[in-house]
Enzyme design. Structure first.
Site, PDB file in Angstrom:
ATOM      1  CG  HIS A  16      -1.773  -1.255   1.310  1.00  0.00           C
ATOM      2  ND1 HIS A  16      -2.756  -1.592   0.408  1.00  0.00           N
ATOM      3  CD2 HIS A  16      -1.708  -2.289   2.199  1.00  0.00           C
ATOM      4  CE1 HIS A  16      -3.268  -2.768   0.741  1.00  0.00           C
ATOM      5  NE2 HIS A  16      -2.642  -3.212   1.818  1.00  0.00           N
ATOM      6  CB  CYS A  17       2.338   3.495  -1.568  1.00  0.00           C
ATOM      7  SG  CYS A  17       2.194   3.065  -3.313  1.00  0.00           S
ATOM      8  CB  ALA A  18       2.428   2.342   3.828  1.00  0.00           C
TER       9      ALA A  18
END
Length: 406
Positions: free
Chosen positions: A363-365
């Site tokens: 999740h781009c995290a």
């Protein structure tokens, strides 16, 4: 106005389709929301009957297109209660807005030995531009750590500030955990130290009203495509005095006052000096339609419906064996989870077979994934068009996967 989810769903053509022979349950709006007919039709109508290049055109179509574009800027300023429409810059999305600030304000104001504060829950779009800026100028990136429940260790925040802290860049709502950060107290503390504040509002503006004057943030940025609008368009808000001091990031047409080969170039005033080249006018028109649509429904009505749906979802998910939920009980928009030891991709694939769309991955995290010591999570997001029946299908699907995979 009474909120009716059935009436809302009727405005979204894609929600009537089937996936794998089953009705689509679209639980991925935090990645990108679906579009109502009002948005689709507004953009199509512009291209059919009103398209022209904006700015400086003396003919009717150009003048009308320019007026429509600037009216959307005004509508967006009202949507977030900016003091002036001239505090808003059209950008491609949240990512470009943050990069604009990093490359314009950041290059002019952050020096070797300075520091910038972010948090451990940030999307990569609010990490990487600051890493790049710090690497360029020799500044330090400081991080507010997470608690296991998905909230920030706010007691550490005062210790991160010093006389060299130039910026606090913080998400309004976590795209993974749904945590809504206490911006008012964080912004007040930052300003007491003479520090500017940028807020990533990509996961907030669709869930409840946002008032940038009340928040007193210096920068606020969000994307249209998560707000039921088109892709490729977003808004960067900057306090007017700050915006007028910032140099342009990109050069080209539309952002200049004069160009001379012998005497150089002078810039037009903000916000237009940050909008080089031909803009995504169709996307801007679509964004205006999305803002109008959401405003007509009423963000307070949307917030009430979504919160009731979230409480229902969290209570029903308790019945799924071996399910790990990430994030606080009080959250906005998203539910991140893993099922037993099974990889998120496998769980997501099974759910897709049942017609249920969720997001899987980091999740781009990635720093947040590292904190929880997992490679990936599943994420179901709840929007204003989702229903209790769709939540029931998610719960039933997860129970079925658990029985199949153990």
């Amino acid at each position: 106005m009474t909120f009716s989810v059935d009436k809302v769903r009727a405005d979204f053509p894609v929600l009537s389709r089937e996936v794998n022979g089953l009705p689509l349950a679209y639980l991925d709006s935090a990645a990108s929301a679906q579009k109502p007919s009002q948005v689709i039709d507004a953009e199509a109508e512009f291209y059919r009957h009103g398209y022209a290049a904006v700015h400086r055109g003396i003919h009717t179509l150009s003048a009308q297109a320019t007026e429509k574009m600037e009216n959307v800027r005004k509508r967006a300023s009202l949507f977030i209660n900016a003091r002036s429409a001239e505090e808003l810059v059209f950008v491609r999305g949240t990512t470009e807005g943050i990069n604009l600030v990093a490359n314009s304000w950041g290059n002019s104001n952050v020096r070797a030995g300075d520091n910038i504060i972010i948090s451990q829950m940030e999307h990569h779009a609010n990490i990487v531009p600051w890493q790049m800026l710090c690497a360029r100028v020799g500044a330090e990136l400081r991080v507010i750590p997470l608690n296991p429940d998905g909230t920030l260790q706010l007691e550490t925040l005062p210790t991160l500030f010093d006389e060299k802290t130039r910026l606090l860049a913080i998400t309004h709502v976590s795209n993974v955990l749904g945590t809504e950060n206490p911006l008012a107290e964080m912004i007040t503390l930052a300003h007491q130290h003479g520090t500017k504040v940028l807020v990533d509002g990509a996961q907030a503006v669709m869930h409840h009203p946002v008032d940038v004057q009340a928040l007193d943030c210096d920068f606020y940025v969000f994307s249209g495509h998560k707000l039921y609008g088109p892709t490729g368009i977003g808004i960067l808000y900057v306090k007017e005095a700050l915006l007028q001091e910032m140099p342009p990031w990109e050069g080209g047409g539309s952002m200049i006052a004069t160009v001379s080969l012998s005497e150089g170039t002078t810039w037009t005033k903000a916000p237009w000096r940050f909008e080089a080249g031909t803009p995504n006018t169709g996307g801007i028109i679509g964004l205006g339609a999305a803002l109008e649509y959401v405003s007509a429904l009423g963000l307070n009505n949307i917030a009430e419906y979504e919160q009731n749906l979230m409480h229902y979802a969290l209570s029903q998910l308790e019945s799924v064996p071996d399910l790990t939920l990430y994030g606080p009980q009080n959250r906005l928009g998203v539910i991140a989870f893993n099922l037993g030891k099974h990889h998120a991709y496998d769980v997501g694939s099974f759910l897709d077979n049942y017609g249920i769309a969720v997001r899987t991955g980091h999740h781009c995290a990635m720093p947040l994934m590292a904190y929880y010591n997992v490679p990936a999570m599943c994420r179901a997001s709840l929007a204003m068009y989702n229903t209790h029946e769709e939540v029931d299908r998610l719960v039933t699907g997860l129970q079925r996967i658990h029985r199949l995979l153990g």
